[in-house]
Design an enzyme around this catalytic site. Sequence first.
Site, short mmCIF file in Angstrom:
data_model
loop_
_atom_site.label_atom_id
_atom_site.label_comp_id
_atom_site.label_asym_id
_atom_site.label_seq_id
_atom_site.Cartn_x
_atom_site.Cartn_y
_atom_site.Cartn_z
N HIS A 30 0.84 -1.20 0.00
CA HIS A 30 0.00 0.00 0.00
C HIS A 30 0.88 1.25 0.00
CE1 HIS A 30 -2.55 -3.22 1.60
NE2 HIS A 30 -3.58 -2.55 1.17
N HIS A 275 -3.63 2.86 -4.00
CA HIS A 275 -3.94 2.47 -2.62
C HIS A 275 -3.31 1.14 -2.23
CE1 HIS A 275 -6.40 1.68 1.00
NE2 HIS A 275 -6.35 0.46 0.55
N GLU A 432 -20.81 -3.48 22.38
CA GLU A 432 -19.94 -4.61 22.72
C GLU A 432 -18.63 -4.58 21.96
OE1 GLU A 432 -23.05 -4.85 21.56
OE2 GLU A 432 -24.22 -5.38 23.34
N HIS A 494 -30.98 -14.78 22.15
CA HIS A 494 -30.12 -14.51 23.30
C HIS A 494 -29.43 -15.77 23.84
CE1 HIS A 494 -31.96 -10.66 23.03
NE2 HIS A 494 -31.47 -10.21 24.16
#
Lengths: 688, 688
Positions: A30, A275, A432, A494
């Site tokens: 890169h 890139h 989270e 869950h």
Amino acid sequence: SVGWSDLDRKAVDTVRVLAADAVEKVGNGHPGTAISLAPVAYLLYQNRMRLDPTDPHWLGRDRFVLSAGHSSLTQYIQLYLAGYGLELEDLAALRTWGSKTPGHPEFRHTAGVEMTTGPLGQGIASSVGMAMAARRERGLFDPEAAPGTSPFDHSIYVIASDGDLQEGVSSEASSIAGTQELGNLTVIWDDNHISIEGDTDIAFTEDVMARYAAYGWHVQFVDWTHGGEGYVENVDALNAALDAAAAEVSRPSIIGLRTIIAWPAPTKQNTHGSHGSKLGTDEVRGLKEVLGFDADKTFDVDPAVIAHTRALAQRSATVRAEWETTYQAWRTANPDRATLLDRLQAGELPAGWADALPTFPAGKAVATRAASGNVLSALAPVLPELWGGSADLAGSNNTTMKGEPSFLPTRRSTKEFAGDEYGRTLHFGIREHAMGAILSGIALHGPTRPYGGTFFTFSDYMRGAVRLASLMGIAVTYVWTHDSIGLGEDGPTHQPVEHLAALRAIPGLAIVRPADANETAQAWKSILERNSGPVGLILTRQNVPTVPRGTDGYASADGVDKGAYVLLEASIGTPDVILVGTGSEVQLAVAARETLEAAGIGTRVVSMPSQEWFAEQSDAYREQVLPAAVRARVSVEAGIALSWHKLVGDAGRTVSLEHYGASAAFETLYEEFGITAAAVVAAAHESI
Amino acid sequence: SVGWSDLDRKAVDTVRVLAADAVEKVGNGHPGTAISLAPVAYLLYQNRMRLDPTDPHWLGRDRFVLSAGHSSLTQYIQLYLAGYGLELEDLAALRTWGSKTPGHPEFRHTAGVEMTTGPLGQGIASSVGMAMAARRERGLFDPEAAPGTSPFDHSIYVIASDGDLQEGVSSEASSIAGTQELGNLTVIWDDNHISIEGDTDIAFTEDVMARYAAYGWHVQFVDWTHGGEGYVENVDALNAALDAAAAEVSRPSIIGLRTIIAWPAPTKQNTHGSHGSKLGTDEVRGLKEVLGFDADKTFDVDPAVIAHTRALAQRSATVRAEWETTYQAWRTANPDRATLLDRLQAGELPAGWADALPTFPAGKAVATRAASGNVLSALAPVLPELWGGSADLAGSNNTTMKGEPSFLPTRRSTKEFAGDEYGRTLHFGIREHAMGAILSGIALHGPTRPYGGTFFTFSDYMRGAVRLASLMGIAVTYVWTHDSIGLGEDGPTHQPVEHLAALRAIPGLAIVRPADANETAQAWKSILERNSGPVGLILTRQNVPTVPRGTDGYASADGVDKGAYVLLEASIGTPDVILVGTGSEVQLAVAARETLEAAGIGTRVVSMPSQEWFAEQSDAYREQVLPAAVRARVSVEAGIALSWHKLVGDAGRTVSLEHYGASAAFETLYEEFGITAAAVVAAAHESI
């Protein structure tokens, strides 16, 4: 004005040609951003950051995180120029086997690299954790010092790409940084309008500066394209923005820097072609010509340039010496705190600390999450380095150490949580993934030890951060509660089913699922003593029996440290069958053993809280627990059997759950899904 | 003014007491939001949304997504009132085994539920996909119609909680929604300042409205607390905001609605105690008294109320009848499009479609990602329902169908990608999690078939969405390329090692890793024909040999559909050993076979692109491929062995990679890490 000399400017241009050369040599990589960000990284390393190239671990250093990890050359070349140990041959060995310059920066692999980056968003999110850790460190060791006067005052710098700011984990962490008023954090966003699919207008049209202002950040924008009037790398303007960012102590800062990728490469600047691919021979020559370098030479550095940049060691020595004076004065004035700091830096635990661990009496059923909460509260006074919180589930995860204040600007205190800026209880909000990355940042920063909790099923949301922590081998603890269908009525969204197996799959991560309250205490003891890679502590919502350790044939809980141990021996010499359980299902193995023994079948029960810790043990120990000669084996765990086939073998059986759960009382679910002692007994008969 | 009668207001209060009763009966659940959002949900269902309670799948319906899935009663009670099939006994059976009212709303389980929600952020993120699908649907079937005149014009409504807006996946998706100018999307954010840890000031202090404005959304705020002056549920103000949102056709809308959770419960309103626990007998009685209900009765509904709300069916019939007129006129005017719509709604493929699939000649090595790109381009003209894109890796994932325009407001076109609002190539930006959720939203909306690509290692970022898609059993395809150390120099952050095993762990997800170009074409064929649950298509970056199908003993690639097949038979009747490989490692098994056969060892090579599809086959077929009698087996896959132990058994061996990769050329990595034909040969000898 930063006052760069011609030599500084030549050094910056040297960065550009080295980046082009390094990618060209290996044939991939890169180059674009490494070329256009050369002055930015140079400014940080040579002019702004507090660092000591002779001591990459200096306590007083600023931290630098290259969130745009694909542009690893941006960091490698500065480490080379500054004298961290990288040399030209290392740059020439970019992305090759055994080199110090892998494709993305790797923590513990290259001196001066504070964090492994590459997966976008992780760097900036973890930098929020570093900034929090820096404040907590100051609070532990020097809270009374006036701002800017403490040896613990330092800053966190980040270079972030478009991709970093598109990833949700950075949004989550940036919002937290705003709430936490992290004045010690400065992010430079390389706004180059180019990502792999080209012009970012196809997917990234939001007003990033307005978004960060909405998070409560201090925002500045520096446009090197001057509104399209012509590209001039106005380093002074950037430097002034960094001054303003440094002066802003009650908000994190972001500086949007409009650049042109690969500038001044003659034809590939401002294209995605620069890139992630080599520029090609002609373009590299063209770049060198534009910059006044000899196009026939590669990896060619003017000795005057390297002499100038390596003189940073001397310039840094002054800063370091001043810091040492302040630091020694602090040590003298704060002997107890200095002792604590020394202990933490050595990674040691205080003598007798484990005496604080609670012991849980047999007979009373206790959820392992509740036991874990008791352990944390008991450890609070003896282990000041331990701190943590939850992603908005503190009461459910039992992650709050009783009586400890929240880590929170005082004015954010609520009726539920009082806190101050040096507090201990962390509040991640319902984020989270950021929690995972922030825990990593805290561990990387040192010297404290963080933990964070959520429901086990939402470990999925954190997985990017958990994998990176595992790859880095850093000591963070994930408190994952509500670990199976045992959570009951919340239902299949869950209820973890595949998560134990899916996390055991991650190299370097240990999964520990204690069977009762005393195994939970022992698990924490082992986690804290090991202090190595990350650990997922898997805990029940529902109560489980506390078995009578040391009586009725039950082994002590010490065996947790070995990952697996014989909890109950068979009544005969060599068992007819071995039942292996984890967590809340060990009780089923115990009940099944009773039935089997009553039928004259010698039955051993093995509790195996951690497959990974068990795998670390000697062959002899493992043979002792699971003798090869006993091929009749049954595993029992309320999740998929995937991780048990190898352990039970061809003759073995697994009592498992191979599908999603359902919404009902947990007792009903265990019964309906056949995770029962009777099922274990039946499986044992089949196996024998 | 919406003009609610006293009966409407009584119906809304009935919602509140039913919510309290339902949670109280089962003893757990989330009453607070269901109580305070009662007027919001009632307004949407009874007054605003285009729906037909007698036909939950009506093509012309608005979609409703309860992103705050924990407040499932918000939806269940409206479905009961509106007459979707839920009755009082269903509400009374909340969160119990076998009921139609599980803890969180479940797609395909309860009529009227458009999506399974509960994991926060997923609902709002998938709703962005629904809004995109609605626009694509219009583009396929009725692009010339003036705005608001097409039978395909409808809206997507979302109720989102604080947690939904904190999750990164919603940030990602909301930014995309802004770029995409999704005027057909309206989100109501329940700004109640309470989450599980109480007052959200500890973790959620950002200016949400300013953030959404920065994404390019139309933002409005309605404050039912009137700045603390007193709580009045100003439904007219909310209705006016919904009018304004509907009138805004070129931006998605968010309405921030300041509420008090559990209002008007006498003591638990505005507390987190009302969020996730039953209110308790006294509080439920108190609530009923405040609302003028008989506190001694439970599940008590005034017949006048239910008669009034169920009259929605008649009111909807008018809307439906008007729609039918327009729709039939459209069918008449557009017979070919109507035929296409019928086919898509039936989930069928056009006759002869598979003739368009390319066949790849033997001899030329082709990366499977490149083969996949060829397949997609070849299918573009025959399967207009197929569309997709990448999370900023289009060129690497080969996800762009050649010549197909981008799905993008025309003014966002770039020099790399021209598009229009009805285009086909999707650009997710560097937002893998949102991509996953959006793909789900597209599939849920129907009738098109979406796919999306990223590097395989970043499947970790998407896992929350992938699991939910698997739980829902919806047909989306993840194109995960760069599937092993075979990607080479980018190094361990980018090299999947554990991902195959970790994704095979998810129930309901099929993982398909073709061995060569023709297996890739067959994999797409099988995926499209199956049209069932989600599939992860795992593709190489590097070239792999295209084997000579039908010659030299090589089987045809049709066997992919069975998950595993004998690619090369042993030269003797019963093989001495079976080598099982997937993807790029099948070539190692083939090379090892040559060595083994030369040494007189009868060696079968099994290609097993999909363990899940193989597991679906008959015992007889599986025995045919992997005869129980042949216990000498070797698996070879450039990842952890976890998912192979069961298949190879005690006598088998695995050639695998049990640790992270490194940054170097892929040939070096395979050699250094011992994933070679020689290693397979050695393992075969051990196994025999």
